[in-house]
Write a protein that holds these residues in place. Sequence first.
Motif, PDB file in Angstrom:
ATOM      1  N   TRP A 295      -8.567  -6.352   0.493  1.00 39.98           N
ATOM      2  CA  TRP A 295      -9.602  -5.399   0.533  1.00 39.98           C
ATOM      3  C   TRP A 295      -8.981  -4.021   0.740  1.00 39.98           C
ATOM      4  O   TRP A 295      -8.254  -3.850   1.396  1.00 39.98           O
ATOM      5  CB  TRP A 295     -10.437  -5.742   1.586  1.00 39.98           C
TER       6      TRP A 295
ATOM      7  N   TRP B  93     -11.323  -6.294   7.893  1.00 40.47           N
ATOM      8  CA  TRP B  93     -11.541  -7.312   6.693  1.00 40.47           C
ATOM      9  C   TRP B  93     -10.250  -8.098   6.272  1.00 40.47           C
ATOM     10  O   TRP B  93     -10.507  -9.219   5.789  1.00 40.47           O
ATOM     11  CB  TRP B  93     -12.026  -6.305   5.314  1.00 40.47           C
ATOM     12  N   ASN B  94      -9.202  -7.299   6.206  1.00 41.15           N
ATOM     13  CA  ASN B  94      -8.019  -8.113   5.748  1.00 41.15           C
ATOM     14  C   ASN B  94      -7.461  -9.171   6.688  1.00 41.15           C
ATOM     15  O   ASN B  94      -6.580  -9.963   6.278  1.00 41.15           O
ATOM     16  CB  ASN B  94      -6.669  -6.982   5.373  1.00 41.15           C
TER      17      ASN B  94
ATOM     18  N   ASP C 269     -10.888  -1.438   7.302  1.00 40.00           N
ATOM     19  CA  ASP C 269      -9.777  -2.289   6.341  1.00 40.00           C
ATOM     20  C   ASP C 269      -8.840  -3.198   6.987  1.00 40.00           C
ATOM     21  O   ASP C 269      -8.635  -4.376   6.616  1.00 40.00           O
ATOM     22  CB  ASP C 269      -8.704  -1.096   5.847  1.00 40.00           C
TER      23      ASP C 269
ATOM     24  N   SER D 159     -18.203 -12.305   4.559  1.00 39.31           N
ATOM     25  CA  SER D 159     -17.908 -10.941   4.842  1.00 39.31           C
ATOM     26  C   SER D 159     -18.243 -10.740   6.370  1.00 39.31           C
ATOM     27  O   SER D 159     -19.106 -11.129   6.980  1.00 39.31           O
ATOM     28  CB  SER D 159     -18.916 -10.249   3.870  1.00 39.31           C
TER      29      SER D 159
ATOM     30  N   TYR E 102     -12.734  -0.923  -2.560  1.00 38.23           N
ATOM     31  CA  TYR E 102     -13.342  -2.353  -2.635  1.00 38.23           C
ATOM     32  C   TYR E 102     -12.090  -3.279  -2.610  1.00 38.23           C
ATOM     33  O   TYR E 102     -11.818  -4.131  -1.628  1.00 38.23           O
ATOM     34  CB  TYR E 102     -14.594  -2.513  -3.740  1.00 38.23           C
ATOM     35  N   TRP E 103     -11.522  -3.396  -3.984  1.00 41.71           N
ATOM     36  CA  TRP E 103     -10.570  -4.528  -4.170  1.00 41.71           C
ATOM     37  C   TRP E 103      -9.366  -3.838  -4.691  1.00 41.71           C
ATOM     38  O   TRP E 103      -9.281  -3.070  -5.560  1.00 41.71           O
ATOM     39  CB  TRP E 103     -10.854  -5.706  -4.844  1.00 41.71           C
TER      40      TRP E 103
ATOM     41  N   ASN F  10     -19.348  -3.223   7.004  1.00 40.77           N
ATOM     42  CA  ASN F  10     -18.639  -2.889   5.288  1.00 40.77           C
ATOM     43  C   ASN F  10     -18.834  -1.437   5.381  1.00 40.77           C
ATOM     44  O   ASN F  10     -19.360  -0.585   6.161  1.00 40.77           O
ATOM     45  CB  ASN F  10     -19.613  -3.381   4.426  1.00 40.77           C
TER      46      ASN F  10
END
Length: 505
Positions: A262, A460-461, A457, A430, A254-255, A434
């Motif tokens: 992320w 998201w980043n 990954d 978001s 998650y984080w 996911n």
Amino acid sequence: MIIESSIEKYGWNKKREVLKMDTLDPKVNSVANRKPARKIIKLFSWLLLISMIIEAPAFGLNSTIKLTIWTHQRHMADLIKELMNDFNHTIGRQKGIKLSMRVLGDDSWPMFHQAQKAGNGPDLYSSGYITKYPDNFEAGAQTWFDDFPDFRRWKAQWPSWYWVEGMTTYQGHVYSIPAQVFNSRLIYNRDLFRAAGLDPTHPPRSYQALKDAAQRISKLGHGQYYGFAYCGAESWPMEWMPSQWAEANGESAYWDWKQGRWAMEGYSRIFQLLLDLKKEGSMFPGTEVLTNDALRAQFAEGKIGMYMGEFWDVGVFNAQFPAKCDWGIGPIPTYDGKFHGKPRAMILSGMWNINGQSQHKLEAWEVVKWFNQYEVRALMYERGKCIDPDPIVVEKYVKHQPKVRGFEAFANTLDQDYLATYPILPGWKSPKDNPCTVFRNVLIYGGDIRGELNKLDRDWNRQLDAYYQKNLAIKRGWNIYPHFDRMTGKMGMPLIKPNFNVSSK
């Protein structure tokens, strides 16, 4: 007479006096003494009185403000209803406020959006409810407390550690207090363990032991019950059970608190475990369409051997879906059965958000204050519905320990977790996919789960980098904890402390 009593009740005696015959001008009196004139004046008097009685509610006389509350906290819906009744019969009656409640599912945000667009959303809704707005405040779905008349006095009663940006404050504005902690554990059916020849006091600690136990239970069940289950139909678990179980493996999921980014690839091992269970025939059928409520209903009926549980399930199996089986709680298994670090327990604000659209914010504020009282929070703890992060609740206000099955296994092992909440990313939107949607797609269509999560990954980043470039006032360092120690669970201080001053109006 009813009308006469209404006159006394509403204090209209003086208004009626203007119609008395002896207050009229003498010349008028002489006319009024005539029979037809007296009848007309008397009729006018009655019509005026009836009109005033009909219009009484418009003047706010004897009126009650009705507030609607929406909650997704189904595990404690019974107690919330009880507390609402207490409120309605005490301070609610004093201040002319009456509460009504509506219970929602976890993925009911489209209903919330529709209600907001129509202008008939709830006055309050449960903290932690996922609205799907990037920013609840900008969307008009939430308001902070700073502008309420007695805010300063209310805030002064709480310790300074309550005010955490992103959890209880928004750009320094207070909107809640920390009041709930949720941790994850393995929940299992002791009856099925016994039937399969497994020790009901020693749940599996490694992935291999879990797969072996699930296979034995499933073979014994012959399609009537299965070894394991997962709610694959929903995306809200993203920051909950799968990531908490992944963190028990010593991996960021998650984080990533040390790097401030992320961590989607961290889900690989736990999702691979689920895929293996499905392949081996040990998974309850229909994972891709199974909701959490449906899973828990089946577990309560004795049809599931094990699943990823969360603290709120204690309330579920004691009230919402009373379990018909002997169930137990064990530590989160790891890939090799060894300790690799503490998983995250989510600390959340509570109990209610005030809707920015509410026409009765002052009345809603009275509800928030009442539920935030130490005495009310202590009752929620005593009933086994809530683990409160403030130690004073247990030390000073709790009168007796909960006698609720399963509560101690979560609450008394909180030292096995580290406490954290969401990263501070106001207005973050978001990406469409996911970890939960990626897992669901691989489950249905096949594919390399690690490779897909690695791609996710990067996506998201990449979006996170663009977010920081667009929002220069939001610092990346707010979400970087360079001294975070997963083994001890100590977060340390962020690289940059958020530069908002908590309101003290």
